[in-house]
Design a protein around this motif. Structure first.
Motif, PDB file in Angstrom:
ATOM      1  N   ASP A 193       0.813  -1.215   0.000  1.00  0.00           N
ATOM      2  CA  ASP A 193       0.000   0.000   0.000  1.00  0.00           C
ATOM      3  C   ASP A 193       0.849   1.269   0.000  1.00  0.00           C
ATOM      4  O   ASP A 193       0.445   2.294  -0.531  1.00  0.00           O
ATOM      5  CB  ASP A 193      -0.947   0.018   1.208  1.00  0.00           C
ATOM      6  N   ASN A 194       2.057   1.185   0.577  1.00  0.00           N
ATOM      7  CA  ASN A 194       2.946   2.349   0.628  1.00  0.00           C
ATOM      8  C   ASN A 194       3.808   2.498  -0.631  1.00  0.00           C
ATOM      9  O   ASN A 194       4.688   3.350  -0.688  1.00  0.00           O
ATOM     10  CB  ASN A 194       3.832   2.291   1.873  1.00  0.00           C
ATOM     11  N   GLY A 195       3.571   1.646  -1.636  1.00  0.00           N
ATOM     12  CA  GLY A 195       4.292   1.732  -2.903  1.00  0.00           C
ATOM     13  C   GLY A 195       5.550   0.898  -2.983  1.00  0.00           C
ATOM     14  O   GLY A 195       6.148   0.786  -4.055  1.00  0.00           O
ATOM     15  N   LYS A 196       5.983   0.299  -1.870  1.00  0.00           N
ATOM     16  CA  LYS A 196       7.174  -0.542  -1.914  1.00  0.00           C
ATOM     17  C   LYS A 196       6.874  -1.820  -2.690  1.00  0.00           C
ATOM     18  O   LYS A 196       5.761  -2.340  -2.654  1.00  0.00           O
ATOM     19  CB  LYS A 196       7.675  -0.849  -0.504  1.00  0.00           C
ATOM     20  N   ILE A 197       7.872  -2.321  -3.390  1.00  0.00           N
ATOM     21  CA  ILE A 197       7.732  -3.478  -4.268  1.00  0.00           C
ATOM     22  C   ILE A 197       8.452  -4.664  -3.637  1.00  0.00           C
ATOM     23  O   ILE A 197       9.639  -4.571  -3.312  1.00  0.00           O
ATOM     24  CB  ILE A 197       8.335  -3.182  -5.657  1.00  0.00           C
ATOM     25  N   VAL A 198       7.727  -5.781  -3.457  1.00  0.00           N
ATOM     26  CA  VAL A 198       8.300  -6.998  -2.891  1.00  0.00           C
ATOM     27  C   VAL A 198       8.372  -8.043  -3.998  1.00  0.00           C
ATOM     28  O   VAL A 198       7.395  -8.256  -4.721  1.00  0.00           O
ATOM     29  CB  VAL A 198       7.450  -7.525  -1.715  1.00  0.00           C
ATOM     30  N   MET A 199       9.529  -8.692  -4.137  1.00  0.00           N
ATOM     31  CA  MET A 199       9.730  -9.690  -5.183  1.00  0.00           C
ATOM     32  C   MET A 199      10.237 -10.986  -4.570  1.00  0.00           C
ATOM     33  O   MET A 199      10.947 -10.957  -3.568  1.00  0.00           O
ATOM     34  CB  MET A 199      10.750  -9.187  -6.206  1.00  0.00           C
ATOM     35  N   THR A 200       9.876 -12.111  -5.181  1.00  0.00           N
ATOM     36  CA  THR A 200      10.389 -13.404  -4.732  1.00  0.00           C
ATOM     37  C   THR A 200      10.930 -14.196  -5.908  1.00  0.00           C
ATOM     38  O   THR A 200      10.519 -13.998  -7.045  1.00  0.00           O
ATOM     39  CB  THR A 200       9.316 -14.230  -3.995  1.00  0.00           C
ATOM     40  N   GLY A 201      11.835 -15.090  -5.587  1.00  0.00           N
ATOM     41  CA  GLY A 201      12.443 -15.942  -6.596  1.00  0.00           C
ATOM     42  C   GLY A 201      13.429 -16.890  -5.947  1.00  0.00           C
ATOM     43  O   GLY A 201      13.158 -17.449  -4.882  1.00  0.00           O
ATOM     44  N   SER A 202      14.590 -17.024  -6.572  1.00  0.00           N
ATOM     45  CA  SER A 202      15.616 -17.924  -6.044  1.00  0.00           C
ATOM     46  C   SER A 202      16.990 -17.387  -6.394  1.00  0.00           C
ATOM     47  O   SER A 202      17.149 -16.575  -7.305  1.00  0.00           O
ATOM     48  CB  SER A 202      15.451 -19.330  -6.629  1.00  0.00           C
ATOM     49  N   THR A 203      17.963 -17.867  -5.657  1.00  0.00           N
ATOM     50  CA  THR A 203      19.358 -17.573  -5.962  1.00  0.00           C
ATOM     51  C   THR A 203      20.165 -18.833  -5.674  1.00  0.00           C
ATOM     52  O   THR A 203      19.776 -19.654  -4.847  1.00  0.00           O
ATOM     53  CB  THR A 203      19.894 -16.373  -5.156  1.00  0.00           C
ATOM     54  N   THR A 204      21.261 -18.983  -6.385  1.00  0.00           N
ATOM     55  CA  THR A 204      22.091 -20.166  -6.197  1.00  0.00           C
ATOM     56  C   THR A 204      23.567 -19.829  -6.309  1.00  0.00           C
ATOM     57  O   THR A 204      23.965 -18.926  -7.047  1.00  0.00           O
ATOM     58  CB  THR A 204      21.751 -21.273  -7.215  1.00  0.00           C
ATOM     59  N   ASP A 205      24.344 -20.585  -5.574  1.00  0.00           N
ATOM     60  CA  ASP A 205      25.803 -20.559  -5.713  1.00  0.00           C
ATOM     61  C   ASP A 205      26.249 -21.790  -6.518  1.00  0.00           C
ATOM     62  O   ASP A 205      27.411 -22.131  -6.531  1.00  0.00           O
ATOM     63  CB  ASP A 205      26.473 -20.517  -4.345  1.00  0.00           C
ATOM     64  N   TYR A 206      25.297 -22.446  -7.154  1.00  0.00           N
ATOM     65  CA  TYR A 206      25.452 -23.679  -7.917  1.00  0.00           C
ATOM     66  C   TYR A 206      25.733 -24.882  -7.039  1.00  0.00           C
ATOM     67  O   TYR A 206      26.049 -25.953  -7.534  1.00  0.00           O
ATOM     68  CB  TYR A 206      26.459 -23.569  -9.063  1.00  0.00           C
ATOM     69  N   ASN A 207      25.597 -24.718  -5.736  1.00  0.00           N
ATOM     70  CA  ASN A 207      25.554 -25.850  -4.817  1.00  0.00           C
ATOM     71  C   ASN A 207      24.138 -26.016  -4.297  1.00  0.00           C
ATOM     72  O   ASN A 207      23.621 -27.115  -4.245  1.00  0.00           O
ATOM     73  CB  ASN A 207      26.523 -25.660  -3.644  1.00  0.00           C
ATOM     74  N   ASP A 208      23.530 -24.915  -3.887  1.00  0.00           N
ATOM     75  CA  ASP A 208      22.186 -24.927  -3.316  1.00  0.00           C
ATOM     76  C   ASP A 208      21.378 -23.767  -3.883  1.00  0.00           C
ATOM     77  O   ASP A 208      21.944 -22.753  -4.288  1.00  0.00           O
ATOM     78  CB  ASP A 208      22.260 -24.759  -1.787  1.00  0.00           C
TER      79      ASP A 208
ATOM     80  N   PHE B 288      20.352 -28.807  -1.465  1.00  0.00           N
ATOM     81  CA  PHE B 288      18.910 -28.543  -1.396  1.00  0.00           C
ATOM     82  C   PHE B 288      18.511 -27.510  -2.436  1.00  0.00           C
ATOM     83  O   PHE B 288      19.356 -26.789  -2.969  1.00  0.00           O
ATOM     84  CB  PHE B 288      18.504 -28.075   0.005  1.00  0.00           C
ATOM     85  N   GLU B 289      17.203 -27.457  -2.704  1.00  0.00           N
ATOM     86  CA  GLU B 289      16.650 -26.480  -3.638  1.00  0.00           C
ATOM     87  C   GLU B 289      15.381 -25.882  -3.051  1.00  0.00           C
ATOM     88  O   GLU B 289      14.416 -26.604  -2.789  1.00  0.00           O
ATOM     89  CB  GLU B 289      16.339 -27.128  -4.987  1.00  0.00           C
ATOM     90  N   ASP B 290      15.372 -24.574  -2.844  1.00  0.00           N
ATOM     91  CA  ASP B 290      14.212 -23.823  -2.384  1.00  0.00           C
ATOM     92  C   ASP B 290      13.920 -22.732  -3.403  1.00  0.00           C
ATOM     93  O   ASP B 290      14.825 -21.980  -3.783  1.00  0.00           O
ATOM     94  CB  ASP B 290      14.483 -23.167  -1.023  1.00  0.00           C
ATOM     95  N   PHE B 291      12.667 -22.644  -3.836  1.00  0.00           N
ATOM     96  CA  PHE B 291      12.267 -21.652  -4.825  1.00  0.00           C
ATOM     97  C   PHE B 291      11.001 -20.937  -4.364  1.00  0.00           C
ATOM     98  O   PHE B 291      10.093 -21.580  -3.837  1.00  0.00           O
ATOM     99  CB  PHE B 291      11.953 -22.310  -6.181  1.00  0.00           C
ATOM    100  N   GLY B 292      10.928 -19.644  -4.599  1.00  0.00           N
ATOM    101  CA  GLY B 292       9.707 -18.871  -4.420  1.00  0.00           C
ATOM    102  C   GLY B 292       9.179 -18.489  -5.787  1.00  0.00           C
ATOM    103  O   GLY B 292       9.902 -17.871  -6.582  1.00  0.00           O
ATOM    104  N   TYR B 293       7.932 -18.871  -6.087  1.00  0.00           N
ATOM    105  CA  TYR B 293       7.367 -18.613  -7.418  1.00  0.00           C
ATOM    106  C   TYR B 293       6.290 -17.527  -7.436  1.00  0.00           C
ATOM    107  O   TYR B 293       6.049 -16.919  -8.466  1.00  0.00           O
ATOM    108  CB  TYR B 293       6.767 -19.891  -8.001  1.00  0.00           C
ATOM    109  N   ALA B 294       5.619 -17.322  -6.314  1.00  0.00           N
ATOM    110  CA  ALA B 294       4.551 -16.327  -6.255  1.00  0.00           C
ATOM    111  C   ALA B 294       4.465 -15.817  -4.831  1.00  0.00           C
ATOM    112  O   ALA B 294       4.923 -16.476  -3.897  1.00  0.00           O
ATOM    113  CB  ALA B 294       3.218 -16.958  -6.674  1.00  0.00           C
TER     114      ALA B 294
END
Length: 174
Positions: free
Chosen positions: A18-33, A68-74
């Protein structure tokens, strides 16, 4: 806005507060996890340094030890500012488990939700996830995606969680 982290950083979902800030989700990897990635931007597109560590959260939620693999899609935002992320995470047998993860308004894992911040469902197959999430007016959480129902066969998945991250047994088949 562009951002580099580790060897790879992906954003799959976003919402605007509501305050205009933008929140994003996804994933990042170091190619191990792979870990869930949350980024919060100010309305002008700069990192919000009051969120996470200088605007960024990198979170492991997997039950697996070692790789391990953790992903945020939505994601969706609760009225109280909490952030709900739909995605997948390895269970203790290295199977992708559909999960909803809740973070506080400032990006900390909310360990009062589900089990240590994570609500999921048990799986038998390897390829399962949530890639959609909505809130009902009563605060219950609807997550959608797919689960593996046989070798390379997938079935639509819709699950409803109570506000505390427990499964709503009154919805569908328990």
């Amino acid at each position: 806005f562009t951002y580099s982290l580790n060897f790879e950083a992906n954003v799959y979902g976003c919402a605007i507060r509501d305050n205009g800030k933008i929140v994003m989700t996804g994933s990042t990897t170091d190619y191990n996890d792979y870990k869930i990635l949350l980024i919060q931007l100010n309305e002008n597109g700069t990192l919000d340094e009051s969120f996470g560590v200088n605007g960024v959260v990198v979170q492991k939620v997997s039950l697996a030890t070692g790789y391990f693999e953790d992903f945020g899609y939505a994601l969706t935002l609760q009225d109280d500012g909490m952030i709900l992320v739909a995605g997948k995470s390895y269970d203790d047998q290295y199977r992708n488990m559909p999960v909803v993860v809740r973070f506080t308004e400032n990006g900390e894992l909310d360990t009062t939700f589900g089990v240590n911040g994570v609500a999921g469902i048990p799986v038998i197959g390897i390829d399962n996830d949530f890639d959609g999430i909505l809130l009902q007016d009563d605060g219950k959480i609807i997550a959608s995606g797919h689960y593996e129902s046989g070798l390379s066969y997938f079935t639509m998945l819709v699950v409803r969680f109570n506000t505390d991250g427990t499964l709503d047994a009154t919805f569908g088949d328990n």
